[in-house]
Design a protein around this motif. Structure first.
Motif, short mmCIF file in Angstrom:
data_model
loop_
_atom_site.label_atom_id
_atom_site.label_comp_id
_atom_site.label_asym_id
_atom_site.label_seq_id
_atom_site.Cartn_x
_atom_site.Cartn_y
_atom_site.Cartn_z
N GLU A 299 0.84 -1.21 0.00
CA GLU A 299 0.00 0.00 0.00
C GLU A 299 0.87 1.25 0.00
OE1 GLU A 299 -2.15 -3.47 1.12
OE2 GLU A 299 -0.39 -2.60 2.12
N GLU A 300 1.95 1.24 0.76
CA GLU A 300 2.87 2.39 0.73
C GLU A 300 3.53 2.51 -0.64
OE1 GLU A 300 4.80 3.03 5.05
OE2 GLU A 300 4.92 0.96 4.33
N LYS A 301 3.94 1.39 -1.21
CA LYS A 301 4.52 1.42 -2.56
C LYS A 301 3.55 2.03 -3.57
CE LYS A 301 4.15 -2.25 -5.01
NZ LYS A 301 3.29 -1.73 -6.12
N ASP A 302 2.31 1.60 -3.51
CA ASP A 302 1.32 2.10 -4.47
C ASP A 302 1.07 3.60 -4.32
OD1 ASP A 302 1.09 -0.47 -5.43
OD2 ASP A 302 -0.82 -0.91 -4.44
N ALA A 303 1.40 4.15 -3.15
CA ALA A 303 1.28 5.59 -2.93
C ALA A 303 2.59 6.32 -3.23
CB ALA A 303 0.84 5.87 -1.49
N PHE A 304 3.54 5.62 -3.86
CA PHE A 304 4.83 6.18 -4.29
C PHE A 304 5.80 6.47 -3.15
CE2 PHE A 304 2.09 7.48 -7.96
CZ PHE A 304 2.75 6.77 -8.95
N VAL A 305 5.69 5.74 -2.03
CA VAL A 305 6.65 5.95 -0.94
C VAL A 305 8.07 5.62 -1.40
CG1 VAL A 305 7.38 5.11 1.33
CG2 VAL A 305 4.98 5.71 0.94
N ALA A 306 8.24 4.54 -2.17
CA ALA A 306 9.58 4.16 -2.61
C ALA A 306 10.12 5.08 -3.69
CB ALA A 306 9.59 2.72 -3.11
N ASN A 307 9.27 5.93 -4.28
CA ASN A 307 9.71 6.89 -5.28
C ASN A 307 10.15 8.18 -4.60
OD1 ASN A 307 8.72 8.86 -7.97
ND2 ASN A 307 9.95 7.04 -8.29
N CYS A 308 11.01 8.00 -3.61
CA CYS A 308 11.55 9.12 -2.84
C CYS A 308 13.02 9.27 -3.18
CB CYS A 308 11.35 8.87 -1.34
SG CYS A 308 12.18 7.38 -0.71
N ILE A 309 13.63 10.36 -2.72
CA ILE A 309 15.03 10.60 -3.02
C ILE A 309 15.67 11.42 -1.90
CG2 ILE A 309 14.47 12.68 -4.38
CD1 ILE A 309 16.86 11.97 -6.20
N ALA A 310 16.88 11.06 -1.54
CA ALA A 310 17.66 11.85 -0.58
C ALA A 310 18.57 12.77 -1.39
CB ALA A 310 18.48 10.94 0.33
N LEU A 311 18.27 14.05 -1.35
CA LEU A 311 19.10 15.03 -2.06
C LEU A 311 20.10 15.71 -1.13
CD1 LEU A 311 16.39 16.52 -4.41
CD2 LEU A 311 18.35 15.12 -5.08
N THR A 312 19.99 15.43 0.16
CA THR A 312 21.01 15.80 1.14
C THR A 312 21.17 14.59 2.05
OG1 THR A 312 19.72 16.63 3.03
CG2 THR A 312 19.98 18.13 1.15
N GLY A 313 22.15 14.63 2.91
CA GLY A 313 22.35 13.53 3.83
C GLY A 313 21.34 13.47 4.95
N ARG A 314 20.48 14.48 5.05
CA ARG A 314 19.53 14.53 6.17
C ARG A 314 18.08 14.63 5.74
NH1 ARG A 314 19.11 18.38 9.34
NH2 ARG A 314 20.01 20.06 8.09
N HIS A 315 17.82 14.82 4.44
CA HIS A 315 16.45 15.06 3.99
C HIS A 315 16.06 14.08 2.90
CE1 HIS A 315 17.94 18.95 5.56
NE2 HIS A 315 16.74 19.01 6.09
N VAL A 316 14.88 13.46 3.08
CA VAL A 316 14.32 12.60 2.05
C VAL A 316 13.06 13.28 1.52
CG1 VAL A 316 13.08 11.19 3.75
CG2 VAL A 316 13.47 10.30 1.47
N PHE A 317 12.99 13.41 0.21
CA PHE A 317 11.90 14.13 -0.45
C PHE A 317 10.94 13.12 -1.06
CE2 PHE A 317 15.61 16.74 -0.27
CZ PHE A 317 15.16 18.02 0.01
N MET A 318 9.65 13.35 -0.85
CA MET A 318 8.62 12.51 -1.43
C MET A 318 7.36 13.34 -1.62
SD MET A 318 7.49 10.09 1.84
CE MET A 318 9.17 9.54 2.14
N SER A 319 6.40 12.80 -2.35
CA SER A 319 5.16 13.53 -2.57
C SER A 319 4.32 13.56 -1.30
CB SER A 319 4.36 12.89 -3.70
OG SER A 319 3.79 11.66 -3.28
N ARG A 320 3.38 14.48 -1.26
CA ARG A 320 2.47 14.57 -0.11
C ARG A 320 1.65 13.29 0.00
NH1 ARG A 320 2.58 16.04 4.44
NH2 ARG A 320 3.43 18.05 3.72
N ARG A 321 1.23 12.74 -1.13
CA ARG A 321 0.49 11.47 -1.10
C ARG A 321 1.33 10.39 -0.44
NH1 ARG A 321 -1.06 8.10 -6.61
NH2 ARG A 321 -1.83 6.20 -5.61
N ALA A 322 2.60 10.30 -0.79
CA ALA A 322 3.47 9.29 -0.21
C ALA A 322 3.65 9.53 1.29
CB ALA A 322 4.83 9.31 -0.91
N ALA A 323 3.90 10.78 1.67
CA ALA A 323 4.10 11.09 3.09
C ALA A 323 2.86 10.75 3.91
CB ALA A 323 4.47 12.56 3.25
N ASP A 324 1.69 11.03 3.35
CA ASP A 324 0.45 10.72 4.07
C ASP A 324 0.24 9.22 4.22
OD1 ASP A 324 -0.07 13.41 4.32
OD2 ASP A 324 -1.53 13.48 2.68
N ALA A 325 0.84 8.42 3.33
CA ALA A 325 0.66 6.97 3.37
C ALA A 325 1.66 6.28 4.30
CB ALA A 325 0.79 6.39 1.97
#
Length: 293
Positions: A228-254
Motif C-alpha cells: 500500500e505504501e509502494k502504491d502511494a509512491f513511498v519508494a519513489n523518494c530521493i535523498a538530495l542531502t544527507g539529512r532530507h528525504v523528499f517525497m510527494s504529499r500522497r506518499a508522506a500521508d501513506a
C-alpha cells in the motif's frame, strides 16, 4: 559482491545539484500507459494545476540545493520525468534508450544536452546507439557512494541495457532482478537514501526474497514498506542531502508509523510536496528529479 558484504562508501552519495523539466501542456501518454499500471487514462488532468505543483516542487528543492528548470514541450507530455532519459556522473551526461517512441523524442532536446556539454563541459554518452532498452535511473536505483546499481528488469530495461548502464555510469557492481508483474521501473519499488538506508517493497520484486536480501545488506538502514505504501509512491523518494528525504504529499500521508520511525532512526527528515496532478502520469517526485553529479 554478495548482498551480505557491501563495500565501503568512497564517493559522494547525494547529487550536488538537480534539474527539472516543466509539465507544459501536461497530458497522459497512451504509449506510456500500456505498461504502467500506475496510470489511468480515464482520469482528467489539469495542466495549470500540474504546472503550479511543479513550481512548488522547484521552490522546495531549491531551499536545499541548486536546481535548474528547463521549459517543457507539449509534444513530449511525459518529459516531466527527465531522470529516465538523462543521467549524470561527474563529467558525463548519459542518454537513455527509451522503450516508447513518445519518450525517445525527449533525448533530442538540444537545450538540455547543450547545457551539460557546452556549459558544464560534460562528455555525452548516447546509449540509444546500443540495442538494449535502458531507462536510466527509472530502471536502475544507484547507491552512488558504493558504486552499485540495483536494476529492475522489465519491458523498460533488459539485460543488455542494464550492462550498458553499468558501463556508462562507471559502476563497480550491478545487481539485476526481475520486477513483479505490473511493475515497470525499479525506482517505484526501492530507493537508496544517501548510501546508508534503503526503502524497499519486497512485493515489488518477482522474487520477494531477492528484495529482502538487498534490504538486509543495509542492516539497520533497511526500511521495508508495504504494498500500500509502494502504491502511494513511498519508494519513489530521493535523498538530495544527507539529512532530507523528499517525497510527494500522497506518499508522506501513506507512511505507516513504523516507516516514519525507521526514517527518523536513519537520520532523515521527510520533506513532502503535493504532486497528485503529476502522479496521474504514473510517476512521482523522484521521477521528476534529474540529478547532477
Amino acid at each position: 559482491m554478495t548482498m551480505t558484504d557491501l563495500p565501503e562508501i568512497t564517493a559522494p552519495s547525494c547529487a550536488r545539484a538537480a534539474f527539472l523539466v516543466a509539465p507544459e501542456g501536461f497530458s497522459l501518454a497512451a504509449q506510456s500507459a500500456s505498461d504502467n499500471a500506475y496510470m489511468d487514462l480515464s482520469l482528467a488532468v489539469d495542466p495549470e494545476r500540474a504546472l503550479a505543483q511543479h513550481r512548488e516542487l522547484h521552490r522546495t528543492l531549491a531551499r536545499y540545493l541548486p536546481v535548474i528548470a528547463f521549459a517543457g514541450d507539449p509534444a513530449t507530455p511525459d518529459a516531466v520525468f527527465p531522470n529516465n532519459v538523462f543521467g549524470t556522473v561527474r563529467g558525463r551526461l548519459i542518454l537513455g534508450h527509451m522503450c516508447h517512441p513518445v519518450r525517445q523524442a525527449e533525448a533530442e532536446r538540444r537545450d538540455i544536452r547543450g547545457f551539460f556539454t557546452g556549459v558544464l563541459g560534460y562528455e555525452e554518452v548516447d546509449l540509444r546507439r546500443q540495442p538494449g532498452v535502458c531507462e536510466l535511473t527509472g530502471s536502475m536505483v544507484i547507491d552512488r557512494g558504493r558504486s552499485i546499481g540495483y536494476c529492475g528488469l522489465s519491458e523498460r530495461c533488459d539485460a543488455v541495457g542494464a550492462a550498458a548502464m553499468q558501463a556508462a555510469f562507471g559502476l563497480d557492481a550491478m545487481v539485476g532482478y526481475a520486477l513483479a508483474s505490473g511493475e515497470y521501473h525499479g525506482n517505484v519499488v526501492m530507493s537508496v537514501l544517501a548510501s546508508r538506508a534503503v526503502v524497499l517493497c519486497p512485493e515489488g520484486f518477482a522474487d520477494p526474497g531477492a528484495g529482502r536480501a538487498i534490504a538486509a545488506a543495509y542492516g539497520e538502514g533497511a526500511i521495508l514498506i508495504s504494498p500500500e505504501e509502494k502504491d502511494a509512491f513511498v519508494a519513489n523518494c530521493i535523498a538530495l542531502t544527507g539529512r532530507h528525504v523528499f517525497m510527494s504529499r500522497r506518499a508522506a500521508d501513506a507512511l505507516r508509523p513504523a516507516t516514519r520511525r525507521a526514517l527518523d532512526r536513519c537520520g532523515f527528515e521527510v520533506v513532502a510536496v503535493a504532486l497528485d496532478e503529476i502522479e496521474k502520469a504514473g510517476g512521482s517526485l523522484r521521477c521528476c528529479v534529474g540529478e547532477i553529479f
